[in-house]
Design an enzyme around this catalytic site. Structure first.
Site, PDB file in Angstrom:
ATOM      1  N   SER A   1      -3.135  -7.558   3.080  1.00  0.00           N
ATOM      2  CA  SER A   1      -3.302  -7.405   4.533  1.00  0.00           C
ATOM      3  C   SER A   1      -3.763  -8.730   5.147  1.00  0.00           C
ATOM      4  O   SER A   1      -3.335  -9.091   6.245  1.00  0.00           O
ATOM      5  CB  SER A   1      -4.341  -6.325   4.842  1.00  0.00           C
TER       6      SER A   1
ATOM      7  N   ARG B   1      -2.091  -5.805  -8.471  1.00  0.00           N
ATOM      8  CA  ARG B   1      -1.008  -6.743  -8.162  1.00  0.00           C
ATOM      9  C   ARG B   1      -0.811  -7.759  -9.270  1.00  0.00           C
ATOM     10  O   ARG B   1       0.289  -8.091  -9.653  1.00  0.00           O
ATOM     11  CB  ARG B   1      -1.297  -7.484  -6.854  1.00  0.00           C
TER      12      ARG B   1
ATOM     13  N   LYS C   1     -18.178  -5.255   8.345  1.00  0.00           N
ATOM     14  CA  LYS C   1     -17.025  -6.131   8.071  1.00  0.00           C
ATOM     15  C   LYS C   1     -16.118  -6.118   9.296  1.00  0.00           C
ATOM     16  O   LYS C   1     -15.750  -5.040   9.780  1.00  0.00           O
ATOM     17  CB  LYS C   1     -16.275  -5.576   6.844  1.00  0.00           C
TER      18      LYS C   1
ATOM     19  N   HIS D   1       0.844  -1.205   0.000  1.00  0.00           N
ATOM     20  CA  HIS D   1       0.000   0.000   0.000  1.00  0.00           C
ATOM     21  C   HIS D   1       0.881   1.257   0.000  1.00  0.00           C
ATOM     22  O   HIS D   1       0.640   2.191  -0.749  1.00  0.00           O
ATOM     23  CB  HIS D   1      -0.863   0.060   1.273  1.00  0.00           C
TER      24      HIS D   1
HETATM   25  O1  PNS Z   1      -8.720  -2.711   0.657  1.00  0.00           O
HETATM   26  P1  PNS Z   1      -9.977  -3.190   0.002  1.00  0.00           P
HETATM   27  O2  PNS Z   1     -10.943  -3.751   1.035  1.00  0.00           O
HETATM   28  O3  PNS Z   1      -9.729  -4.132  -1.142  1.00  0.00           O
HETATM   29  O4  PNS Z   1     -10.670  -1.869  -0.619  1.00  0.00           O
HETATM   30  C1  PNS Z   1     -11.897  -1.935  -1.310  1.00  0.00           C
HETATM   31  C2  PNS Z   1     -12.504  -0.542  -1.433  1.00  0.00           C
HETATM   32  C3  PNS Z   1     -12.656   0.103  -0.081  1.00  0.00           C
HETATM   33  C4  PNS Z   1     -11.611   0.317  -2.288  1.00  0.00           C
HETATM   34  C5  PNS Z   1     -13.872  -0.703  -2.153  1.00  0.00           C
HETATM   35  O5  PNS Z   1     -14.596  -1.728  -1.550  1.00  0.00           O
HETATM   36  C6  PNS Z   1     -14.693   0.563  -2.097  1.00  0.00           C
HETATM   37  O6  PNS Z   1     -14.445   1.501  -2.818  1.00  0.00           O
HETATM   38  N1  PNS Z   1     -15.681   0.577  -1.174  1.00  0.00           N
HETATM   39  C7  PNS Z   1     -16.518   1.712  -0.907  1.00  0.00           C
HETATM   40  C8  PNS Z   1     -17.972   1.403  -1.241  1.00  0.00           C
HETATM   41  C9  PNS Z   1     -18.221   1.582  -2.734  1.00  0.00           C
HETATM   42  O7  PNS Z   1     -18.047   2.663  -3.274  1.00  0.00           O
HETATM   43  N2  PNS Z   1     -18.632   0.488  -3.387  1.00  0.00           N
HETATM   44  C10 PNS Z   1     -18.885   0.444  -4.794  1.00  0.00           C
HETATM   45  C11 PNS Z   1     -17.609   0.174  -5.575  1.00  0.00           C
HETATM   46  S1  PNS Z   1     -17.971   0.179  -7.309  1.00  0.00           S
END
Ligand code: PNS
Length: 159
Positions: free
Chosen positions: A127, A90, A41, A17
């Site tokens: 993570s 990745r 979550k 990150h």
């Molecule tokens: O570290 P992660 O959990 O892989 O991150 C995922 C994240 C937070 C980037 C993604 O789930 C997100 O943007 N969530 C916010 C809710 C949202 O906007 N959802 C629609 C995505 S199209």
């Protein structure tokens, strides 16, 4: 002025990150690291702890700020005048879902997503794997910043 967001759960922030955040900071005027606060979550670190750790490990990057967000990332972008979302890719396994989210965000709100290829040193890193290895005695010292290693060791010792 180009302000971008690097969103994620960051539970906890890894060297992968941090690599993306610092490279994004070289390319844009401002980077906000957006920490998703998702009460449904379960996470090892609270959103406030994750923010605190991110602030600590990015303290030498003057154009990086850290903020929590709830709900949709596109709403966070609108509220904070963010031009684009920056994500690390990745491997090909990340591609399908990331592409879907990027297209949804563009379709719904016209928010662009920029992908950066992950440093190959960290291509395997997540993570979740860091937590799993650390939980069972694995050595993750080379995979997370020192303050994270410290907090992770403490937290897992309490489990
Ligand atoms: O570290 P992660 O959990 O892989 O991150 C995922 C994240 C937070 C980037 C993604 O789930 C997100 O943007 N969530 C916010 C809710 C949202 O906007 N959802 C629609 C995505 S199209």
């Amino acid at each position: 002025m180009i302000r971008v967001v690097c969103p994620g759960s960051f539970d906890p922030v890894t060297n992968g990150h941090l690599d993306i955040i610092s490279r994004a900071a070289k390319l844009h005027d401002e980077v906000i690291v957006g920490v998703l606060r998702n009460p449904s979550k379960s996470s090892l670190f609270t959103a406030d702890e994750r923010v605190e750790l991110l602030r600590e490990v990015s303290k030498d990057l003057p154009n990086v700020a850290v903020a929590k967000f709830n709900g949709l990332i596109v709403d966070f972008c609108r509220a904070n005048e963010v031009s684009a979302i920056v994500k690390g890719l990745r491997a090909v396994t990340d591609f399908d879902y990331e592409m879907q989210m990027a297209q949804m965000n563009y379709n719904q709100a016209g928010v662009e997503t920029l992908f950066m290829t992950t440093n190959p040193l960290y291509a395997f890193l997540s993570s979740s794997l860091v937590k799993e290895f650390a939980r069972y005695g694995g050595d993750v010292a080379s995979l997370v910043p020192e303050p994270v290693l410290h907090q992770l060791t403490e937290r897992l010792a309490r489990e």
